[in-house]
Design a protein around this motif. Structure first.
Motif, PDB file in Angstrom:
ATOM      1  N   GLY A   1     -13.274  30.730 -13.212  1.00 35.73           N
ATOM      2  CA  GLY A   1     -13.160  30.359 -14.620  1.00 35.73           C
ATOM      3  C   GLY A   1     -14.529  30.154 -15.220  1.00 35.73           C
ATOM      4  O   GLY A   1     -15.561  30.305 -14.558  1.00 35.73           O
ATOM      5  N   LYS A   2     -14.536  29.805 -16.492  1.00 34.49           N
ATOM      6  CA  LYS A   2     -15.776  29.531 -17.208  1.00 34.49           C
ATOM      7  C   LYS A   2     -15.645  28.157 -17.844  1.00 34.49           C
ATOM      8  O   LYS A   2     -14.652  27.863 -18.510  1.00 34.49           O
ATOM      9  CB  LYS A   2     -16.015  30.582 -18.291  1.00 34.49           C
ATOM     10  CG  LYS A   2     -17.254  30.307 -19.112  1.00 34.49           C
ATOM     11  CD  LYS A   2     -17.397  31.327 -20.221  1.00 34.49           C
ATOM     12  CE  LYS A   2     -18.577  30.942 -21.096  1.00 34.49           C
ATOM     13  NZ  LYS A   2     -18.630  31.786 -22.300  1.00 34.49           N
TER      14      LYS A   2
ATOM     15  N   ILE B   1     -16.180  25.582 -20.561  1.00 34.19           N
ATOM     16  CA  ILE B   1     -16.473  25.683 -21.984  1.00 34.19           C
ATOM     17  C   ILE B   1     -16.784  24.340 -22.618  1.00 34.19           C
ATOM     18  O   ILE B   1     -17.349  24.297 -23.702  1.00 34.19           O
ATOM     19  CB  ILE B   1     -15.334  26.389 -22.745  1.00 34.19           C
ATOM     20  CG1 ILE B   1     -14.025  25.641 -22.585  1.00 34.19           C
ATOM     21  CG2 ILE B   1     -15.197  27.822 -22.285  1.00 34.19           C
ATOM     22  CD1 ILE B   1     -12.917  26.171 -23.478  1.00 34.19           C
TER      23      ILE B   1
ATOM     24  N   ASN C   1     -13.256  21.266 -19.547  1.00 35.27           N
ATOM     25  CA  ASN C   1     -12.335  22.298 -20.008  1.00 35.27           C
ATOM     26  C   ASN C   1     -12.798  23.615 -19.417  1.00 35.27           C
ATOM     27  O   ASN C   1     -13.969  23.979 -19.538  1.00 35.27           O
ATOM     28  CB  ASN C   1     -12.309  22.396 -21.529  1.00 35.27           C
ATOM     29  CG  ASN C   1     -11.583  21.226 -22.157  1.00 35.27           C
ATOM     30  OD1 ASN C   1     -10.789  20.555 -21.513  1.00 35.27           O
ATOM     31  ND2 ASN C   1     -11.857  20.985 -23.424  1.00 35.27           N
TER      32      ASN C   1
ATOM     33  N   GLN D   1     -11.921  27.795 -19.003  1.00 32.54           N
ATOM     34  CA  GLN D   1     -11.209  28.933 -19.554  1.00 32.54           C
ATOM     35  C   GLN D   1     -10.800  29.856 -18.402  1.00 32.54           C
ATOM     36  O   GLN D   1     -11.636  30.273 -17.610  1.00 32.54           O
ATOM     37  CB  GLN D   1     -12.118  29.673 -20.533  1.00 32.54           C
ATOM     38  CG  GLN D   1     -11.447  30.740 -21.328  1.00 32.54           C
ATOM     39  CD  GLN D   1     -12.395  31.325 -22.365  1.00 32.54           C
ATOM     40  OE1 GLN D   1     -13.579  31.481 -22.104  1.00 32.54           O
ATOM     41  NE2 GLN D   1     -11.863  31.646 -23.523  1.00 32.54           N
TER      42      GLN D   1
ATOM     43  N   ASP E   1      -8.149  33.271 -17.161  1.00 31.36           N
ATOM     44  CA  ASP E   1      -7.351  34.410 -17.570  1.00 31.36           C
ATOM     45  C   ASP E   1      -5.961  34.220 -16.982  1.00 31.36           C
ATOM     46  O   ASP E   1      -5.778  34.267 -15.764  1.00 31.36           O
ATOM     47  CB  ASP E   1      -7.983  35.710 -17.050  1.00 31.36           C
ATOM     48  CG  ASP E   1      -7.223  36.939 -17.494  1.00 31.36           C
ATOM     49  OD1 ASP E   1      -6.480  36.849 -18.491  1.00 31.36           O
ATOM     50  OD2 ASP E   1      -7.377  37.991 -16.848  1.00 31.36           O
TER      51      ASP E   1
ATOM     52  N   MET F   1      -6.453  34.378 -22.537  1.00 35.66           N
ATOM     53  CA  MET F   1      -7.339  33.318 -22.062  1.00 35.66           C
ATOM     54  C   MET F   1      -6.671  31.977 -22.347  1.00 35.66           C
ATOM     55  O   MET F   1      -6.209  31.731 -23.461  1.00 35.66           O
ATOM     56  CB  MET F   1      -8.697  33.398 -22.758  1.00 35.66           C
ATOM     57  CG  MET F   1      -9.432  34.714 -22.483  1.00 35.66           C
ATOM     58  SD  MET F   1      -9.597  35.112 -20.732  1.00 35.66           S
ATOM     59  CE  MET F   1     -10.908  34.044 -20.265  1.00 35.66           C
ATOM     60  N   ARG F   2      -6.612  31.132 -21.365  1.00 36.67           N
ATOM     61  CA  ARG F   2      -6.030  29.798 -21.503  1.00 36.67           C
ATOM     62  C   ARG F   2      -7.104  28.781 -21.161  1.00 36.67           C
ATOM     63  O   ARG F   2      -7.907  28.992 -20.252  1.00 36.67           O
ATOM     64  CB  ARG F   2      -4.849  29.598 -20.549  1.00 36.67           C
ATOM     65  CG  ARG F   2      -3.764  30.618 -20.665  1.00 36.67           C
ATOM     66  CD  ARG F   2      -2.941  30.433 -21.897  1.00 36.67           C
ATOM     67  NE  ARG F   2      -1.865  31.415 -21.866  1.00 36.67           N
ATOM     68  CZ  ARG F   2      -1.345  31.929 -22.940  1.00 36.67           C
ATOM     69  NH1 ARG F   2      -1.766  31.569 -24.110  1.00 36.67           N
ATOM     70  NH2 ARG F   2      -0.385  32.817 -22.855  1.00 36.67           N
ATOM     71  N   VAL F   3      -7.112  27.694 -21.870  1.00 37.61           N
ATOM     72  CA  VAL F   3      -8.044  26.610 -21.587  1.00 37.61           C
ATOM     73  C   VAL F   3      -7.257  25.500 -20.915  1.00 37.61           C
ATOM     74  O   VAL F   3      -6.201  25.088 -21.405  1.00 37.61           O
ATOM     75  CB  VAL F   3      -8.708  26.093 -22.890  1.00 37.61           C
ATOM     76  CG1 VAL F   3      -9.586  24.893 -22.604  1.00 37.61           C
ATOM     77  CG2 VAL F   3      -9.505  27.211 -23.545  1.00 37.61           C
TER      78      VAL F   3
END
Length: 171
Positions: free
Chosen positions: A136-137, A139, A149, A151, A153, A158-160
């Protein structure tokens, strides 16, 4: 077994499950299955813990692959909104989404506080818990409340997700 995603009114997920699960468990039911609602344990800076929905408004149905007519039986219960990706084109979760949901369900329907350490905008991989090995990333970081939080896939978008943190690994 396959898993379908059902959208229900937010806030009544558990009520929908208790009503529909009793019908699915009935010997007169045209099919059987197990319904799941995922929630996560959160912690306030005061230390008080509470639960919040992980995917608000989504209930997952694990069952045999079914035809649309049988699945539409679930639409008559209070709170039902639609099937995903659409009620006119009901499909089970994709391979990637199925892997994520089954990985989460290995830890039960309640996701405990996940340990992570990080910096904002880092590409990460979670090392432990139901999201183990999921990339994930980051954010947003809330160091005061020890939350992050991330992000991901998931479900063709894209879901947070918000997690409490202790340990993750940068990619």
């Amino acid at each position: 077994m396959v898993i379908y995603c059902i959208s229900v009114r937010t806030g009544i997920e558990e009520s929908y499950i208790s009503t529909v699960q009793s019908v699915l468990d009935s010997p007169d039911s045209p099919f059987s299955g197990k319904l799941y609602f995922l929630k996560k344990r959160m912690r306030l800076k005061t230390g008080k813990e509470y639960f919040e929905p992980f995917f608000p408004g989504y209930v997952f149905l694990q069952t045999e692959e079914l035809d649309d007519a049988k699945l539409r039986i679930l639409a008559k219960y209070s709170g039902f909104l639609r099937f995903l990706p659409s009620t006119t084109d009901i499909k089970p979760l994709s391979k990637l989404d199925l892997e994520i949901v089954t990985s989460m369900l290995k830890f039960g329907t309640t996701i405990e506080i996940v340990p992570v350490m990080f910096d904002e905008n880092d590409r990460i991989i979670i090392l432990d818990g139901p999201f183990k090995n999921l990339p994930g990333k980051i954010i947003a970081v809330n160091r005061r409340n020890k939350r992050v939080n991330i992000q991901l896939d998931f479900m063709n978008g894209m879901r947070v997700i918000g997690l409490t943190y202790e340990e993750i690994k940068k990619l």
